[in-house]
Design an enzyme around this catalytic site. Structure first.
Site, PDB file in Angstrom:
ATOM      1  CG  HIS A   1      38.230  16.714 -16.463  1.00 50.90           C
ATOM      2  ND1 HIS A   1      37.901  15.375 -16.401  1.00 50.90           N
ATOM      3  CD2 HIS A   1      38.792  17.024 -15.263  1.00 50.90           C
ATOM      4  CE1 HIS A   1      38.246  14.899 -15.220  1.00 50.90           C
ATOM      5  NE2 HIS A   1      38.790  15.873 -14.508  1.00 50.90           N
TER       6      HIS A   1
ATOM      7  CG  PHE B   1      43.467  12.517  -8.025  1.00 50.71           C
ATOM      8  CD1 PHE B   1      42.989  13.771  -8.355  1.00 50.71           C
ATOM      9  CD2 PHE B   1      43.028  11.938  -6.837  1.00 50.71           C
ATOM     10  CE1 PHE B   1      42.090  14.431  -7.531  1.00 50.71           C
ATOM     11  CE2 PHE B   1      42.134  12.588  -6.006  1.00 50.71           C
ATOM     12  CZ  PHE B   1      41.665  13.839  -6.359  1.00 50.71           C
TER      13      PHE B   1
END
Length: 424
Positions: A314, A410
């Site tokens: 990521h 998020f």
């Protein structure tokens, strides 16, 4: 258990308007970062981004992107840019797969899944200003269907007669990976034989840049040297660089693919999901959510950690996230990281948010095909010691049989995908 293979790929990225151009520039160590041209960013804390190069189109030798190659000028006005990118990448993947739904049953057994973190943010911003300045009668009747996230899937299905499952994943920066993983579940559970799945995003606009700057997520220390800004694992990293684009894969049930002699890029072996339940923007400090996502993917794949050759991280270049992911990988691999390579392609592409995992899945599949691992750019001074090869500066030749691709977002949402070379 029904097996799921990849038979087509497509990508529109800051490194090129098509898959092969993007891959070549990635492997050559090029950066897609530059000063923002989409609007006047004077006065913004961050004035750089990774924009899709616009120009002569994929049929041209310059490898830029021209929406006219995919959607008529009239219809372009009815959809947000993220949908344009999604249409192009999805149809690239379909063309690459060589599959055409020639009969009604084929149409019923083929579906679409699109992930996006924000969707038509630029259209929402533009229409809000128009409403304030000109009044409600000037708002386009196509505004809502042109900005909704699921309308990317809707448009792709309509254009290609795909009448099976029609899905939209909205899980922030894990959206693209969740779209691919959930598409695979549709095939495994016999709800479809083929799924066109991926992610699309286009939020390089004033409200997008202002919002992410306000949350202190973007890099602000490299406005004069954009190509240096995205630097995962480096001590000088200070945030991610906003990117845009789309990535799609064609997933197919194995026997369905074999029956038509399709070229098989690889097999989707594992899919892991988890939630941190910790913080709205920060990952869990101990990396537990990422760890559990990775372990779930490994368990489903039946592959031992020592068999993973490469991790497409990521790795966004944020101060907290990079090291947390690294620790999670080391924990999930139980210390078996000798010979493991792990790089962040966001160092070249920037962070495409909802499209990131899908584009990175496409690039992971290219790694399987070409046996080349892309580099982590700007890794001048690693902030942590590790036995994992972070592939600094230059791509490397290496036999690659299995790949782990991570996406975290998020709200503490996590997704991990494992792709392997296909064997009978």
């Amino acid at each position: 258990m029904r097996r799921v293979v990849v038979t087509g790929v497509g990508a529109v990225t800051p490194l090129g308007g098509d898959t092969n151009t993007s891959w070549k520039n990635l492997i050559d160590g090029k950066s897609g970062a530059s000063s923002i041209t989409r609007f006047d960013a004077t006065g913004f804390p961050c004035t750089i981004a990774c924009e899709v190069p616009l120009g002569a189109g994929i049929s041209s030798s310059d490898g830029t992107f021209n929406p006219d190659d995919w959607v008529s000028t009239k219809d372009q006005k009815k959809v947000d840019t993220f949908i344009l990118y999604g249409i192009a990448a999805a149809e690239m993947a379909l063309k690459d797969s060589g599959w055409i739904p020639n009969d009604e049953n084929s149409q019923f057994r083929a579906g679409v899944g699109v992930g996006s973190g924000i969707g038509g943010l630029a259209s929402i911003e533009k229409t809000s200003l128009l409403l304030k300045e000109k009044g409600p009668r000037r708002v386009s009747p196509f505004f809502i269907p042109g900005a909704l996230i699921n309308l990317a899937a809707g448009q792709i299905s309509i254009r290609n007669n795909l009448k099976g499952p029609n899905l939209a994943a909205v899980t922030a920066c894990a959206s693209g990976s969740h779209s691919i993983g959930e598409g695979a579940q549709m095939i495994k559970s016999n709800k479809a034989d083929l799924m066109v799945v991926g992610g699309a995003e286009a939020a390089i606009c004033p409200v997008g840049m202002a919002g992410f700057s306000a949350s202190r997520a973007l890099s602000t220390n490299f406005n004069d040297t954009p190509e240096k800004a995205s630097r995962p694992y480096d001590s000088d990293r200070d945030g991610f660089v906003m990117g845009e684009g789309a990535g799609f894969v064609v997933l197919e049930e194995l026997e369905h693919a074999l029956s038509r002699n399709a070229e098989i890029y690889g097999e989707l072996k594992g899919y892991g999901v988890s939630g941190d339940a910790f913080h709205i923007t920060s990952p869990a400090e101990d990396g537990d959510g990422a760890y559990r996502s990775i372990v779930m993917a490994l368990n489903e794949s039946g592959i031992g950690a020592e068999e993973i050759d490469y991790v497409n991280a990521h790795g966004t270049s944020t101060p907290l996230g990079d090291e947390i992911e690294l620790k999670a990988v080391e924990k999930a691999f139980e210390g078996k990281v000798d010979g493991l390579s792990m790089s962040s392609t966001k160092s070249s592409l920037g962070h495409l948010r909802g499209a990131a995992g899908a584009v990175e899945a496409v690039l992971s599949i290219m790694c399987l095909r070409e046996n080349i691992i892309p580099p982590t750019l700007n890794l001048d001074n690693p902030s942590v010691e590790t036995k994992i090869d972070l592939v600094p500066y230059e791509s490397k030749k290496k036999e690659v049989n299995s790949i782990l691709s991570n996406s975290f977002g998020f709200g503490g949402t996590n997704a991990s995908l494992i792709f392997s070379r296909y064997y009978n």
